[in-house]
Design an enzyme around this catalytic site. Sequence first.
Site, PDB file in Angstrom:
ATOM      1  CD  GLU A 103      -2.114  -7.402  21.627  1.00 47.69           C
ATOM      2  OE1 GLU A 103      -2.831  -8.380  21.917  1.00 47.69           O
ATOM      3  OE2 GLU A 103      -1.623  -7.238  20.491  1.00 47.69           O
ATOM      4  CB  SER A 363      10.108  -9.503 -20.561  1.00 43.56           C
ATOM      5  OG  SER A 363       9.895  -8.339 -21.329  1.00 43.56           O
TER       6      SER A 363
END
Length: 659
Positions: A103, A363
Amino acid sequence: MDQRTPPRLRRARAGPRGTFLGTLAGLLFALLLLLVLGLLAAVWLTAQSLPSFREMMRSPQGQSVVIRAADGTELITVGPSFGRWLSYGEIPPHMIAAMTAVEDRRFHWHPGVDPIGTARALLANLRAGRTVQGGSTITQQLARNLFLTNRQTWDRKIREAILALAIERRFTKRAILELYLNRVYFGGGAYGIDAASRKFFGHSAERLSLAEAAIIAGLVKAPSRYAPTADPARARERARIVLATMTDAGILSPAEAGAADVAAVRFAIDAEQGDVRYFTDWVLAELETLTDEATQPLEVTTTLVPAHQEAAEAAVHGRLPGGAQGAIVAMTTDGSVTAMVGGRDYASSTYNRAVAARRQPGSAFKLFVYLAALEHGLTPDDTVIDEPVSFGGWTPRNDNRQHVGPVTLRAAFARSINTVAAQLAARTGFETVASMARRFGITTPLDTRPAISLGASEVTLLELTSAYAAIANGGVEVRPYGIIRVTTASGELLYRREPHTPRVLVAPHVAQHMTALLRAAVEEGTGRAARIGRPLAGKTGTTSSNRDGWFIGFTPELVAGVWIGRDDARAVPGLAGGRAPAQTFQAFMGAALRGVPAGELDTEVAQDPFGLEPDAEVYGLRDNADPTIPAAPEEPLSEAWLDRALAGSEAAAPVEKAP
C-alpha cells in the site's frame, strides 16, 4: 556584457523585456511562497483540531445494510464487525511489512503525501484518460477513512492531503500504522485486522501467518472484489501479488515467499449463511458503485423473487452428480435477476460460479455462430451438407462419427451438429462470430481460431444467460442488474434504477429466426429433457470429455441458465447438457412458473412438420463416442429411435412427451 559595467547601466541595457520577466518571476515566487505559507498554516491548524489518539481508537458505529427481496422480504442484514484493538507491539511484524509493501512502500520517509507516488499515478491516469491508479499513502487512506468519503473530487483530494500532513505532524509513524491497521475496512463487514482475521480465518490477528497476512493486506485495494467471502480464488491470487511485491521490496527472500503457501490457507465460513448469499454478495459489490454514503444505515431493495430463489436452490441441490458443482441464474427480459445460486453449498464454498467462473460453453456458444449466419442472410430452412470438413489442419468431428448429408439449419441446430456449425462460422468468418458474442455482452477473452465455433473459449454463466435473454427480448440488449432502489433507514432516496436506452443487437427477424431454432432444439432436439409443457426455447452445451454441461433457455416470461461441472475441470461421468443441466432447468422453470399463464414465443418461422430426432447430444464435444448409443439412422427419424438412444444412459431420465 562586460562585468565591469556598472549594475545600473546593465539594468538599463536589459530593456523592458528583462524587467517584465524579472517582475513575473518575482510575482510567481511570491505567489508560491504564499501558497506554501498557506499550506503550512492549514496543516498546523488542522493538526491542532485533530481528535486525540484515544478518541480515534474508539470504534465507529459503522454502517448496517439491510438487503431485501423485490417483495420487501428481508434477505440479510450486513453490519460492521470490530475485533480487539491491537497495539503496535501486538501486531505481527509480517502483517505490518505486507501492508506497507503493497500500500505504501515509502511510508517511513514521506511526510504524509508521497510526491513520487502521486506523480506516477497522475501520469498513469493522464495516459489512460481515466483513473487507473491511486497515489494515496497509508496516512491519506487513514484520513479518508476517519474524516472523509470515497467521493472522487479534487476538493476531497486536497483536504485528504492536508489531513494526512496534519496527522503526520501530530502522531508518530507507529501510531499511524496502529490506527490504520485497526480501523481500515477489509470486506465482509470486517473493520481492522483482528476482525478480518477472525472472520476469514477463525482466529485472532496475533496468530496470523505470513500467507494469511498477505491475504489481508491484499484486500484493501478492493474489499468487495478480493474478500474471501466474495471470491476465495481471487483473494489467493491477490495474496501472491502481495508476496511478490514484498520480495521485490527486499522484505522477503524468494525462498521465504515461496514457503508462504497461500493455497493451503483455509477460510472460516459461517455455517448459518444460506445460499441466497451468492446473490447478496453480488449485490453488495454492485452497491459500492451506486452510492458514496458510508455512514448512514442503508435499505437496499433488490430484484430477487423469493419463490424463484427457493426453486433454484431446490433444483440445483437435487440434481448435481457426485463431486460436481452447479450454478443457476434467472432473469426477466429487462435484466432483472430473480434468482442466483453459485454452488452446491455457500457454507462450504463462497465462490460464485454463476458470476465469476469462466468455463467453456460447448455447443451453447453456437448461438453466436447461427446468429452470424442468420444476419448474413441464411434462414432456418436453408440447407448445409453435414460432411467431413477441415480448416487449417483442424477437423471438427460429430461425436458419433456419422454424417447425414444435406440438412437444414433448423435440423443441424436441433441436433447440435458440429461440422455444420464449423462451416457456418467459416462462411461468415470466425472473427465475425467473436464480434457477435462481444455484441451480446461476452467480455471474456475469445480465441478466434476455428474451434471458437464449437465453444472452445470461456464464458461466464451470467453473461451467456444475458445473451440468450437478448434473443428473448427480440434482439434488444439485456443488462443484468440486482438493485432496484437504495434508501437510508430514514427513507431518503439515494438511488433508483432508471430504465436505460438499450441497443438493438440484431434485427427483429434475426431474433425470431433464432428463437425458432432454439425452440426446435427443445421440442425436437438435444434439449428435450428441459420441456415444461409450455412454449420454450433453449440450447444444450457439453464440453470435451464431459467437463462442463450447460442448458440456457427461456419462455416469454423468464430466462434461465444452468451450468454443472467440477471446479478442477475434471470429467464428470455421464455429464451432458441434455441430461442433468436440462433436467435442472426443467425443475427450476416448472416451479418458478407454476400458476403463471403461458405466453407464446415470438417467432415467424414455421416449425418443420417432420421430427428432427436428436441423440441427447451425441453430436457434442466429447472425445469418444458412447458405443451404447446407436448411430443416427437414415431418414425417416423416429421417436422410438431417440428413446433407444437415450435408454440405459445415466442422464436418460424419462422424457415427458410434448403435449
